[in-house]
Design an enzyme around this catalytic site. Sequence first.
Site, PDB file in Angstrom:
ATOM      1  N   HIS A 223       0.836  -1.201   0.000  1.00 16.89           N
ATOM      2  CA  HIS A 223       0.000   0.000   0.000  1.00 16.89           C
ATOM      3  C   HIS A 223       0.876   1.258   0.000  1.00 16.89           C
ATOM      4  O   HIS A 223       0.596   2.220  -0.707  1.00 16.89           O
ATOM      5  CB  HIS A 223      -0.891   0.031   1.250  1.00 16.89           C
ATOM      6  CG  HIS A 223      -1.822  -1.143   1.393  1.00 16.89           C
ATOM      7  ND1 HIS A 223      -1.648  -2.108   2.356  1.00 16.89           N
ATOM      8  CD2 HIS A 223      -2.919  -1.517   0.701  1.00 16.89           C
ATOM      9  CE1 HIS A 223      -2.620  -3.002   2.258  1.00 16.89           C
ATOM     10  NE2 HIS A 223      -3.403  -2.678   1.259  1.00 16.89           N
ATOM     11  N   LYS A 335      -1.130  -6.705  -7.830  1.00 14.52           N
ATOM     12  CA  LYS A 335      -1.412  -7.871  -6.995  1.00 14.52           C
ATOM     13  C   LYS A 335      -2.814  -8.415  -7.265  1.00 14.52           C
ATOM     14  O   LYS A 335      -3.018  -9.610  -7.343  1.00 14.52           O
ATOM     15  CB  LYS A 335      -1.255  -7.448  -5.527  1.00 14.52           C
ATOM     16  CG  LYS A 335      -1.850  -8.384  -4.519  1.00 14.52           C
ATOM     17  CD  LYS A 335      -0.864  -9.426  -4.153  1.00 14.52           C
ATOM     18  CE  LYS A 335      -1.393 -10.440  -3.167  1.00 14.52           C
ATOM     19  NZ  LYS A 335      -2.614 -10.140  -2.488  1.00 14.52           N
TER      20      LYS A 335
HETATM   21  P1  AMP Z   1      -6.541  -3.920  -0.169  1.00 14.90           P
HETATM   22  O1  AMP Z   1      -6.361  -3.065   1.023  1.00 14.90           O
HETATM   23  O2  AMP Z   1      -6.061  -5.306   0.000  1.00 14.90           O
HETATM   24  O3  AMP Z   1      -7.905  -3.811  -0.770  1.00 14.90           O
HETATM   25  O4  AMP Z   1      -5.545  -3.299  -1.253  1.00 14.90           O
HETATM   26  C1  AMP Z   1      -5.621  -1.931  -1.598  1.00 14.90           C
HETATM   27  C2  AMP Z   1      -4.794  -1.703  -2.839  1.00 14.90           C
HETATM   28  O5  AMP Z   1      -3.444  -2.087  -2.578  1.00 14.90           O
HETATM   29  C3  AMP Z   1      -5.263  -2.541  -4.015  1.00 14.90           C
HETATM   30  O6  AMP Z   1      -5.174  -1.771  -5.195  1.00 14.90           O
HETATM   31  C4  AMP Z   1      -4.290  -3.684  -4.016  1.00 14.90           C
HETATM   32  O7  AMP Z   1      -4.112  -4.262  -5.290  1.00 14.90           O
HETATM   33  C5  AMP Z   1      -3.023  -2.990  -3.552  1.00 14.90           C
HETATM   34  N1  AMP Z   1      -2.074  -3.967  -3.020  1.00 14.90           N
HETATM   35  C6  AMP Z   1      -2.306  -4.911  -2.094  1.00 14.90           C
HETATM   36  N2  AMP Z   1      -1.208  -5.659  -1.894  1.00 14.90           N
HETATM   37  C7  AMP Z   1      -0.255  -5.183  -2.715  1.00 14.90           C
HETATM   38  C8  AMP Z   1       1.096  -5.529  -2.986  1.00 14.90           C
HETATM   39  N3  AMP Z   1       1.708  -6.535  -2.356  1.00 14.90           N
HETATM   40  N4  AMP Z   1       1.771  -4.817  -3.911  1.00 14.90           N
HETATM   41  C9  AMP Z   1       1.164  -3.780  -4.544  1.00 14.90           C
HETATM   42  N5  AMP Z   1      -0.088  -3.410  -4.337  1.00 14.90           N
HETATM   43  C10 AMP Z   1      -0.803  -4.096  -3.435  1.00 14.90           C
END
Ligand code: AMP
Length: 468
Positions: A223, A335
């Site tokens: 993030h 991801k």
């Molecule tokens: P989430 O909080 O899991 O919904 O993720 C929020 C954003 O962060 C989304 O756009 C995810 O794709 C991105 N994200 C989550 N994990 C990663 C990672 N390891 N590398 C890059 N982006 C990520």
Amino acid sequence: MSGASAFVALGSNAADARARLEQALVGLEAAGVRVAAVAPPVTGPYLDAAGRPVPGARPVLNTVAQVTTALRPQELLAALHALEDASGRVRDGGVTRTLDLDLLTHGERVEPHGAPILPHPRAHERAFVLAPWREIAPWAGLPGTGASVALAAARLEARHPAAFDALRLEPALRLPALGARPRVLPDRAALRAWRDALPPAGAVGLTAGLGLVPTMGALHAGHAALVRRARSACDAVLATIFVNPLQFGPGEDLARYPRTLESDLDVLAAAGADAVYLPDAADLYPPGFATTVTPEGPALPLEGERRPGHFRGVATVVLKLFQRTRPARAWFGQKDAQQVAVLERLVLDLDLSVALEVAPIVRDDDGLALSSRNRYLAPEQRARALALPSALAEVARAAARGERDVARLLAPAQERLVSAGLQVDYLEVVDPRSMQALARVGEAPALALATIRAGSTRLLDNRWVVVP
Ligand code: AMP
């Protein structure tokens, strides 16, 4: 901030190489250059001008940084030289390189007779540059060559696999901490007041408008990478934290989804977010809420089959966040590759005027893609889960070395996952836009995508598959 996106190669084989590279990143920020992303560094042999290992020389730690800068190429080069000098660099042709900073590209410039020459004349011949570079910017172009970084890397890897095999992946560098704690916007009224006070896009100093980073919290370096990229391209960055009930199915982990607000605020501060919107469910879905968006196309296979309603929840909340925040650009992680495909369709199909930006996957030092759900893994499960990134890396490696038949690409990966005791939900090579499975990999980039279960935890991962 107006400015160009540029790439800088960093290398050192001093005894304290890691500290020198980290210091150089601090120096870049101090020179007004915004560091958007830094690749995980690699160690490789010290090579002479002809690319042969120099006997007796210490191995070199190399990485590539993406930066945004208002400096022209000559000025940026001068800034890089000043940082080299500050690091005590001696240009005596000896076998210690205290700090080497090379300008690889500067926007779209092609200057074969410039000082500096752009793009860097040997960038496409160096595995120790291309291997880290493709981790942070696979689709950046090498101006004037028609090739992307990923394609240039695959071409070099097909000819010189040993040069890539000689590189060892090292733990991520520590990035300079950027800011104070973000302003907390607890509800729609606070968000509106903050948003309305921003200068209009195009006003002095705010050429890129607002950058948005939607999240569900439990923030980690993945993030943070999105926020840092947004901050390098926009003058105002808003993160959102909302665990969206609409995208969880019955029996999924909505109730136990981790909530870590204090540490989230620290992560956002270090990565440079200006504000964070923290709505509750009633703020986004007030009584009487009755309209949702149902995406089809890329939303139908894979996660769409296994998590009915999931992408309806995602598309609906993202559209609402866009409406409330009116960003110029919004960052999402590769991801969640299928989510990216669904949101790209959403923007096209509903004529939204936001630019979607996609950031590559950030991995832990052991290779596991960072995920808020990794904390559910017992140590023994985590050790087995490492088969997921290594299986996908093997698929990508075999493709870079010429294999195009998907069944042959996937068979060893499937075998590796199963023998690690992981339950494979799916393992496919797909078209990144339609999410349809491919039988052969052609010229167009393809994505190797897998979801596995380790115990009750589902883990997603993917890798680009590029044939030379
Ligand atoms: P989430 O909080 O899991 O919904 O993720 C929020 C954003 O962060 C989304 O756009 C995810 O794709 C991105 N994200 C989550 N994990 C990663 C990672 N390891 N590398 C890059 N982006 C990520």
